[in-house]
Scaffold this active site. Structure first.
Site, PDB file in Angstrom:
ATOM      1  N   LYS A  31      42.341  50.697  22.625  1.00  0.00           N
ATOM      2  CA  LYS A  31      41.021  51.074  22.298  1.00  0.00           C
ATOM      3  C   LYS A  31      41.105  52.075  21.073  1.00  0.00           C
ATOM      4  CE  LYS A  31      37.902  53.455  22.535  1.00  0.00           C
ATOM      5  NZ  LYS A  31      37.257  54.319  21.421  1.00  0.00           N
ATOM      6  N   GLU A  88      41.222  75.236  18.991  1.00  0.00           N
ATOM      7  CA  GLU A  88      41.500  74.251  18.178  1.00  0.00           C
ATOM      8  C   GLU A  88      40.265  73.924  17.299  1.00  0.00           C
ATOM      9  OE1 GLU A  88      42.706  70.102  19.288  1.00  0.00           O
ATOM     10  OE2 GLU A  88      44.297  70.384  17.896  1.00  0.00           O
ATOM     11  N   GLU A 130      48.647  63.348  24.824  1.00  0.00           N
ATOM     12  CA  GLU A 130      49.024  64.247  23.552  1.00  0.00           C
ATOM     13  C   GLU A 130      47.530  64.904  22.942  1.00  0.00           C
ATOM     14  OE1 GLU A 130      49.095  65.830  20.114  1.00  0.00           O
ATOM     15  OE2 GLU A 130      49.541  63.693  18.969  1.00  0.00           O
TER      16      GLU A 130
HETATM   17  P1  ADP Z   1      36.559  62.977  19.484  1.00  0.00           P
HETATM   18  O1  ADP Z   1      35.399  63.675  20.511  1.00  0.00           O
HETATM   19  O2  ADP Z   1      36.890  63.832  18.436  1.00  0.00           O
HETATM   20  O3  ADP Z   1      36.222  61.805  19.376  1.00  0.00           O
HETATM   21  P2  ADP Z   1      38.365  62.465  21.966  1.00  0.00           P
HETATM   22  O4  ADP Z   1      39.322  63.047  22.327  1.00  0.00           O
HETATM   23  O5  ADP Z   1      37.136  62.210  22.626  1.00  0.00           O
HETATM   24  O6  ADP Z   1      37.774  62.994  20.227  1.00  0.00           O
HETATM   25  O7  ADP Z   1      38.220  60.800  21.236  1.00  0.00           O
HETATM   26  C1  ADP Z   1      39.925  60.230  21.345  1.00  0.00           C
HETATM   27  C2  ADP Z   1      39.764  58.775  21.999  1.00  0.00           C
HETATM   28  O8  ADP Z   1      39.362  58.803  23.265  1.00  0.00           O
HETATM   29  C3  ADP Z   1      38.611  57.975  21.038  1.00  0.00           C
HETATM   30  O9  ADP Z   1      39.346  56.557  20.756  1.00  0.00           O
HETATM   31  C4  ADP Z   1      37.467  57.936  22.058  1.00  0.00           C
HETATM   32  O10 ADP Z   1      36.626  56.667  21.828  1.00  0.00           O
HETATM   33  C5  ADP Z   1      38.240  57.917  23.464  1.00  0.00           C
HETATM   34  N1  ADP Z   1      37.387  58.545  24.647  1.00  0.00           N
HETATM   35  C6  ADP Z   1      36.390  59.342  24.458  1.00  0.00           C
HETATM   36  N2  ADP Z   1      36.167  59.207  25.473  1.00  0.00           N
HETATM   37  C7  ADP Z   1      36.302  58.696  26.677  1.00  0.00           C
HETATM   38  C8  ADP Z   1      36.548  58.537  27.864  1.00  0.00           C
HETATM   39  N3  ADP Z   1      35.680  59.092  28.760  1.00  0.00           N
HETATM   40  N4  ADP Z   1      37.460  57.648  28.482  1.00  0.00           N
HETATM   41  C9  ADP Z   1      38.529  56.987  27.834  1.00  0.00           C
HETATM   42  N5  ADP Z   1      38.529  57.164  26.466  1.00  0.00           N
HETATM   43  C10 ADP Z   1      37.602  57.932  25.831  1.00  0.00           C
END
Ligand code: ADP
Ligand code: MG
Length: 485
Positions: A179, A387, A254
């Protein structure tokens, strides 16, 4: 049939329409324009992808599971070559999608190929051991693929982070469900197409695009995923780990950092300054391992700040394709967040030592933030603790080695640390005391080093990616005890 225009998932080596029929726009951070659409994945799409991956692996009997280590290595080398053969196309896609300067996108593409090359060579060197046990027994360990691995990828380095995670997982024999981030993932869709053409069997690599709270959450919580690797924010990392914990599945996280770069008075400043600047400006500061704090021994603090200020003044910001020092940040929300840190610190009277300049050609509608260096930032200030994920550098003085260690370790994070000193004994002492997953001495390696194990402590996460170490995390160890006497 270019992925950038068809808004589909890649499942079983086929472009697959989203179950919901819904799409989401892809925005160019350099000008704010929508230039493509992605499929908006949901739990049904994740279900189809997990099923495809399970069938491909099938406990070692599926079309991918049957590959021997040698065959996997040969195929992975073809994937590396496919990236090399399409390097410019991939770099241009990554540049437009993320806004990063073209030179950075090209470097990312080269690293992407390197991950597949490195792990191609490692496939047939991953093995178990024989163990001494009681008389009459032979005991061995087998390194087994988990089976189906889930990979949640962020938008800052789509190709590099996919490469280090999926590259290692495939090398260990897993089938993958990915994903990628909703903000940037077109290069990965292109790669999936290249991988299928190179002979990767259907189901070995599946990509479901969409939002984190929809497709991402469905992947993290899926009961038939054997391992999850996540790179992103600490808050989302916790949510993902909790979802996986409900199924007792292992997770690699990470999660970013507030990485210090320490400069002692005996350092080679001529060599250090450009590296200190690059460590925060690279990818507009949107790097988990960005060197976002510069801690300087008192005697040279003012000199280092002056030199940093001069270097920042020379930085030019503009569209990715213009290939300047710094591109835009990823989206409007991120721009507002980073600019908020800068505006608040200025309003509080924090000392701005220097800023970069916006190129005349930069469209008004792009998500630009001027690189900014703040001097004498108090250790408890947000800029020294949180950060920012933008081109913002905080400096502070330290008195001696003990003070340097205390400041360096005094944040919730522990990903990377940089150290500049010519004193060999100090290098060794500090390397042991710095609480981080990587310590760079007289250099700094943000994002680099395919071969070097990488990961954090504290809120920077756990588990190790990159290098041979990553392969171990993508296997489970099985002990086989045979009694023969
Ligand atoms: P940002 O807010 O900058 O997008 P995230 O850490 O939320 O940073 O995003 C990193 C990845 O995690 C992206 O691929 C995002 O779609 C995914 N992501 C965000 N929320 C969830 C969630 N609740 N469960 C699983 N994956 C998620
Ligand atoms: Mg984008």
């Amino acid at each position: 049939m270019t992925p950038a225009t068809q808004a589909a998932h890649f499942i079983n080596n086929r472009w697959t329409a989203p179950a919901s029929g819904a799409t989401l726009p892809v925005v160019d951070p350099s000008d704010g324009d929508i230039f493509a659409y992605l499929a908006r994945g949901n739990a049904a799409d994740i279900e189809a992808a997990v099923r495809a991956a399970r069938t491909a692996h099938d406990g070692g009997d599926g079309p991918w599971g049957r590959f021997s280590a040698v065959e996997r290595g040969r195929l992975m080398m073809k994937l590396a070559q496919a990236v090399v053969d399409h390097a410019e196309e991939l770099a241009l896609l990554e540049c437009r999608d993320t806004g990063k300067p073209l030179a950075q996108a090209r470097a990312d593409t080269a690293s992407f190929a390197r991950y597949f090359e490195y792990y191609a060579g490692a496939c047939d060197k991953l093995h178990g051991e024989t163990l001494p046990y009681q008389r009459g027994y032979t005991v061995m360990t087998l390194r087994c693929a988990h089976g189906v691995t889930g990979h949640i990828i962020p938008w800052n380095y789509p190709m590099q982070i996919f490469g280090r995670s999926v590259g290692a997982a495939l090398a260990a024999g897993n089938a993958c469900v990915v994903k990628p981030a909703e903000d940037a993932c077109l290069s990965l869709l292109k790669f999936a197409e290249l991988a299928a053409a190179a002979g990767l069997p259907p189901g070995a690599l599946n990509i479901v695009t969409g939002f984190g709270h929809e497709a991402g959450a469905a992947l993290a919580a899926h009961p038939d995923i054997d391992h999850i690797s996540f790179t992103g924010s600490p808050a989302t990392g916790s949510v993902v780990a909790q979802a996986a914990a409900a199924n007792h599945r292992p997770v690699t996280l990470e999660l970013g950092g507030k990485s210090p770069q320490l400069v002692f008075a005996d350092a080679d400043l001529e060599a250090a300054i450009p590296v200190l600047v690059a460590a925060i400006i690279q990818n507009a500061g949107q790097t988990c391992s960005a060197g976002s704090r510069v801690l300087v021994e008192e005697a040279v603090h003012d000199e280092v700040v002056q030199r940093l200020a001069a270097a920042f003044a020379a930085l030019r910001v503009g569209p990715g394709q213009a290939d300047l020092d710094c591109g835009p940040v990823i989206n409007a929300r991120q721009r507002a967040r980073v600019q908020g840190y800068i505006d608040q610190a200025r309003a509080e009277g924090l000392q701005v030592a220097g800023t970069g300049t916006l190129a005349a050609a930069a469209p008004q509608s792009g998500f630009y933030v001027l690189p900014t260096v703040f001097a004498n930032v108090p250790p408890a200030h947000r800029l020294a603790q949180e950060e920012v994920f933008g081109p913002v550098l905080a400096t502070a003085p330290f008195t001696d080695e003990a003070d340097a260690v205390r400041l360096a370790n005094g944040t919730p994070y522990g990903l990377v640390a940089g150290l500049w000193t010519r004193d060999g004994a100090r290098q060794l002492r500090m390397a042991r005391k710095l609480h981080a997953g990587q310590v760079f001495i007289n250099n700094y390696g943000a994002g680099g080093g395919v071969e070097l194990p990488f990961g954090g402590v504290k809120h920077s996460g756990y588990g190790r990616e990159k290098g041979f170490e990553a392969l171990l995390g993508f296997t489970s160890l099985k002990t086989v005890a045979i009694r023969h006497d």
